[in-house]
Design a protein around this motif. Structure first.
Motif, PDB file in Angstrom:
ATOM      1  N   ASP A 254      46.374  73.647  34.138  1.00 30.36           N
ATOM      2  CA  ASP A 254      47.526  72.865  33.678  1.00 30.36           C
ATOM      3  C   ASP A 254      47.243  71.365  33.645  1.00 30.36           C
ATOM      4  N   GLU A 255      45.966  70.983  33.757  1.00 29.98           N
ATOM      5  CA  GLU A 255      45.608  69.564  33.719  1.00 29.98           C
ATOM      6  C   GLU A 255      44.997  69.192  32.372  1.00 29.98           C
ATOM      7  N   ALA A 256      45.105  67.906  32.049  1.00 32.40           N
ATOM      8  CA  ALA A 256      44.513  67.369  30.829  1.00 32.40           C
ATOM      9  C   ALA A 256      43.824  66.055  31.149  1.00 32.40           C
ATOM     10  N   MET A 257      42.870  65.704  30.340  1.00 27.58           N
ATOM     11  CA  MET A 257      42.207  64.411  30.432  1.00 27.58           C
ATOM     12  C   MET A 257      42.464  63.661  29.128  1.00 27.58           C
ATOM     13  N   ILE A 258      42.997  62.447  29.253  1.00 30.92           N
ATOM     14  CA  ILE A 258      43.169  61.583  28.091  1.00 30.92           C
ATOM     15  C   ILE A 258      42.025  60.584  28.072  1.00 30.92           C
ATOM     16  N   ILE A 259      41.266  60.578  26.995  1.00 31.26           N
ATOM     17  CA  ILE A 259      40.156  59.654  26.811  1.00 31.26           C
ATOM     18  C   ILE A 259      40.553  58.660  25.737  1.00 31.26           C
ATOM     19  N   THR A 260      40.617  57.400  26.101  1.00 31.88           N
ATOM     20  CA  THR A 260      41.021  56.328  25.193  1.00 31.88           C
ATOM     21  C   THR A 260      39.827  55.440  24.911  1.00 31.88           C
ATOM     22  N   VAL A 261      39.504  55.247  23.628  1.00 33.49           N
ATOM     23  CA  VAL A 261      38.343  54.447  23.249  1.00 33.49           C
ATOM     24  C   VAL A 261      38.681  53.698  21.959  1.00 33.49           C
ATOM     25  N   PRO A 262      38.271  52.445  21.830  1.00 31.10           N
ATOM     26  CA  PRO A 262      38.552  51.724  20.585  1.00 31.10           C
ATOM     27  C   PRO A 262      37.905  52.405  19.382  1.00 31.10           C
ATOM     28  N   ALA A 263      38.637  52.466  18.291  1.00 30.40           N
ATOM     29  CA  ALA A 263      38.049  52.944  17.043  1.00 30.40           C
ATOM     30  C   ALA A 263      37.086  51.884  16.541  1.00 30.40           C
ATOM     31  N   ALA A 264      35.819  52.233  16.413  1.00 32.51           N
ATOM     32  CA  ALA A 264      34.799  51.252  16.054  1.00 32.51           C
ATOM     33  C   ALA A 264      34.949  50.806  14.606  1.00 32.51           C
ATOM     34  N   ASP A 265      34.657  49.541  14.363  1.00 41.20           N
ATOM     35  CA  ASP A 265      34.594  49.006  13.004  1.00 41.20           C
ATOM     36  C   ASP A 265      33.437  49.688  12.276  1.00 41.20           C
ATOM     37  N   LYS A 266      33.700  50.273  11.115  1.00 39.90           N
ATOM     38  CA  LYS A 266      32.652  51.007  10.410  1.00 39.90           C
ATOM     39  C   LYS A 266      31.511  50.115   9.956  1.00 39.90           C
ATOM     40  N   SER A 267      31.771  48.823   9.817  1.00 36.59           N
ATOM     41  CA  SER A 267      30.675  47.921   9.460  1.00 36.59           C
ATOM     42  C   SER A 267      29.721  47.728  10.629  1.00 36.59           C
ATOM     43  N   ILE A 268      30.170  48.056  11.832  1.00 43.88           N
ATOM     44  CA  ILE A 268      29.341  47.935  13.040  1.00 43.88           C
ATOM     45  C   ILE A 268      28.794  49.280  13.466  1.00 43.88           C
ATOM     46  N   ALA A 269      29.625  50.318  13.382  1.00 47.69           N
ATOM     47  CA  ALA A 269      29.220  51.672  13.785  1.00 47.69           C
ATOM     48  C   ALA A 269      29.734  52.656  12.741  1.00 47.69           C
ATOM     49  N   PRO A 270      28.945  52.951  11.708  1.00 48.83           N
ATOM     50  CA  PRO A 270      29.402  53.903  10.694  1.00 48.83           C
ATOM     51  C   PRO A 270      29.710  55.291  11.250  1.00 48.83           C
ATOM     52  N   TYR A 271      29.103  55.607  12.406  1.00 48.33           N
ATOM     53  CA  TYR A 271      29.383  56.901  13.023  1.00 48.33           C
ATOM     54  C   TYR A 271      29.861  56.697  14.449  1.00 48.33           C
ATOM     55  N   GLN A 272      30.971  57.350  14.787  1.00 49.00           N
ATOM     56  CA  GLN A 272      31.489  57.427  16.149  1.00 49.00           C
ATOM     57  C   GLN A 272      32.051  58.828  16.335  1.00 49.00           C
ATOM     58  N   GLY A 273      31.624  59.523  17.375  1.00 50.96           N
ATOM     59  CA  GLY A 273      32.091  60.884  17.574  1.00 50.96           C
ATOM     60  C   GLY A 273      32.145  61.256  19.035  1.00 50.96           C
ATOM     61  N   ILE A 274      32.969  62.251  19.350  1.00 48.60           N
ATOM     62  CA  ILE A 274      33.105  62.760  20.719  1.00 48.60           C
ATOM     63  C   ILE A 274      32.971  64.271  20.677  1.00 48.60           C
ATOM     64  N   GLN A 275      32.383  64.846  21.732  1.00 43.16           N
ATOM     65  CA  GLN A 275      32.245  66.295  21.805  1.00 43.16           C
ATOM     66  C   GLN A 275      32.341  66.771  23.243  1.00 43.16           C
ATOM     67  N   LEU A 276      32.663  68.062  23.392  1.00 45.28           N
ATOM     68  CA  LEU A 276      32.630  68.735  24.677  1.00 45.28           C
ATOM     69  C   LEU A 276      31.450  69.696  24.703  1.00 45.28           C
ATOM     70  N   GLY A 277      30.926  69.939  25.904  1.00 49.80           N
ATOM     71  CA  GLY A 277      29.840  70.897  26.067  1.00 49.80           C
ATOM     72  C   GLY A 277      30.075  71.770  27.282  1.00 49.80           C
ATOM     73  N   SER A 278      29.438  72.926  27.293  1.00 47.78           N
ATOM     74  CA  SER A 278      29.544  73.833  28.430  1.00 47.78           C
ATOM     75  C   SER A 278      28.539  73.451  29.498  1.00 47.78           C
ATOM     76  N   MET A 279      28.614  74.120  30.644  1.00 43.84           N
ATOM     77  CA  MET A 279      27.669  73.855  31.727  1.00 43.84           C
ATOM     78  C   MET A 279      26.263  74.337  31.382  1.00 43.84           C
ATOM     79  N   TRP A 280      26.092  75.041  30.290  1.00 38.91           N
ATOM     80  CA  TRP A 280      24.759  75.388  29.799  1.00 38.91           C
ATOM     81  C   TRP A 280      24.151  74.218  29.035  1.00 38.91           C
ATOM     82  N   TYR A 281      24.852  73.125  28.976  1.00 40.94           N
ATOM     83  CA  TYR A 281      24.415  71.908  28.293  1.00 40.94           C
ATOM     84  C   TYR A 281      24.193  72.155  26.801  1.00 40.94           C
ATOM     85  N   ILE A 282      25.167  72.835  26.213  1.00 38.62           N
ATOM     86  CA  ILE A 282      25.202  73.039  24.770  1.00 38.62           C
ATOM     87  C   ILE A 282      26.633  72.814  24.302  1.00 38.62           C
ATOM     88  N   SER A 283      26.779  72.559  23.024  1.00 38.42           N
ATOM     89  CA  SER A 283      28.110  72.326  22.468  1.00 38.42           C
ATOM     90  C   SER A 283      28.981  73.564  22.614  1.00 38.42           C
TER      91      SER A 283
END
Length: 392
Positions: A254-283
């Motif tokens: 019943d818990e959640a984690m809120i992750i807040t991060v600035p949306a990067a300027d595309k002229s500075i970082a054309p790619y910005q992404g977030i992902q979760l992985g399992s304890m097997w260290y894979i997506s």
């Protein structure tokens, strides 16, 4: 038996899986056996792709051959090299957010990360108006010109990464490799001795990749405080223009984690992404669940922040990252093709709260809500996009 060495390696690989320290549930074990199947497939593929004189690019990881917290937004390719030979890499630049090249002096092992001898992205190469390019990698020479990259001593592998920010619209490119002095020639036919050697190599690859990427999180993740994320830092391994923020979570049902991060300027970082992985260290399953989001796929709040909700229960918001039954796992944020260094202000903030408190405590909750059926539509779009570009 010619295949005995590989058969023995598979038995040892199963022991590695079943004795992994993080296994706590039947789901953990079942995922381990699934990971083992993909690793067996990958080990055979990589052993047969070991062609330094007649090289070709092979998929390093994919939906069914996962390793190393594979990025759902990236197509990974690699080819093997000799440091005393010259190679021609040619192709056509697609419309992806990033295209990068990296030369390593070996492969990952349980004891070390290989040194990055050369790393650059497509801003460092000449691309014709029609998107075509040609590069050369080879020994140090006095007469090299633009597009020639020197292979340092020990150069063993060239990795190419194509990174997508918008799965729906960005198009892949083409990349090929050949040894410059082998055009028109052919390798000798395989005999039983060569095949026995390849089966032996496949067994070594299998055991090494399992041991390596079970040890890898100990180096970079598990010593961090749980339910936190680091400041942005250069990604280990020498990628020239990539930063990352990493952490691991342990959340009740019943818990959640809120992750807040600035949306990067595309002229500075054309790619910005977030992902979760399992304890097997894979997506986690990124095809049928929303376990990752890029800046293009996510919805930014009016204050310019991206707010992601990591939870098991559906919080009813657009930037939900599904845990798919995982109490524990890894989180990684990446910024790529950067044109400046990142600092603490560019990084994430983390809050753990009850899922029931999200409507009250999530800023801009009303703007973040999804309409009935919208989440299913987003999953359908993911499935279609992966089918177009990431089968393998």
């Amino acid at each position: 038996m010619l295949t005995q060495s590989f058969a023995d390696a598979v038995i040892e690989a199963e022991r590695i899986i079943t004795s992994a320290p993080h296994i706590r549930s039947e789901q953990d074990l079942a995922e381990g056996y699934d990971y083992l199947a993909g690793s067996i497939r990958a080990a055979l593929q990589l052993a047969w792709a070991y062609q330094r004189d007649f090289p070709f690019f092979v998929s390093s990881t994919g939906p069914y051959t996962k390793l190393g917290l594979d990025n759902p937004d990236t197509l990974y390719f690699h080819s093997y090299l000799r440091d005393d030979a010259e190679y021609v890499v040619s192709g056509r630049r697609g419309t992806t957010a990033d295209l990068s090249f990296q030369v390593l002096n070996g492969d990952y092992s349980p004891a070390r990360v290989p040194d990055s001898l050369t790393a650059f992205d497509d801003r460092d190469i000449e691309i014709a108006p029609d998107g075509t390019f040609e590069l050369r990698f080879g020994p140090a020479r006095a007469d090299v010109g633009p597009g020639y990259f020197t292979l340092g001593p020990g150069s063993a592998m060239l990795i190419v990464r194509e990174v997508y920010s918008d799965w729906a619209t960005e198009q892949p490119g083409i990349v090929t490799i050949r040894r410059a002095d082998r055009a028109g020639a052919a390798p000798p036919p395989a005999d039983s001795g060569a095949l026995a050697k390849r089966y032996g190599v496949a067994g070594k690859i299998l055991l090494s990749r399992l041991r390596t990427f079970l040890a890898f999180p100990e180096w970079f993740y598990l010593k961090l405080p749980v339910n936190t994320l680091t400041e942005p830092r250069r990604t280990p391994g020498g990628l020239a223009t990539q930063y990352s923020s990493v952490g691991h979570f342990d959340l009740a049902q019943d818990e959640a984690m809120i992750i807040t991060v600035p949306a990067a300027d595309k002229s500075i970082a054309p790619y910005q992404g977030i992902q979760l992985g399992s304890m097997w260290y894979i997506s986690l399953d990124y095809i049928n669940h929303q376990t990752s989001l890029t800046a293009d796929q996510a919805r930014a709040d009016p204050d310019g922040q991206l707010r992601f909700v990591v939870s098991e229960r559906d919080p009813g918001v657009v930037n939900w990252l599904e845990r798919t039954g995982h109490q524990r796992g890894y989180v990684q944020i990446r910024w790529q093709r950067l044109s400046k260094e990142l600092g603490p202000a560019d990084g994430p903030q983390v809050q753990v709260l009850a899922v029931d408190d999200i409507p009250r405590l999530l800023p801009f909750y009303d703007q973040a809500r999804v309409a009935p059926g919208e989440h299913a539509e987003r999953i359908a779009a993911r499935q279609a996009a992966v089918a177009r570009r990431m089968l393998g």
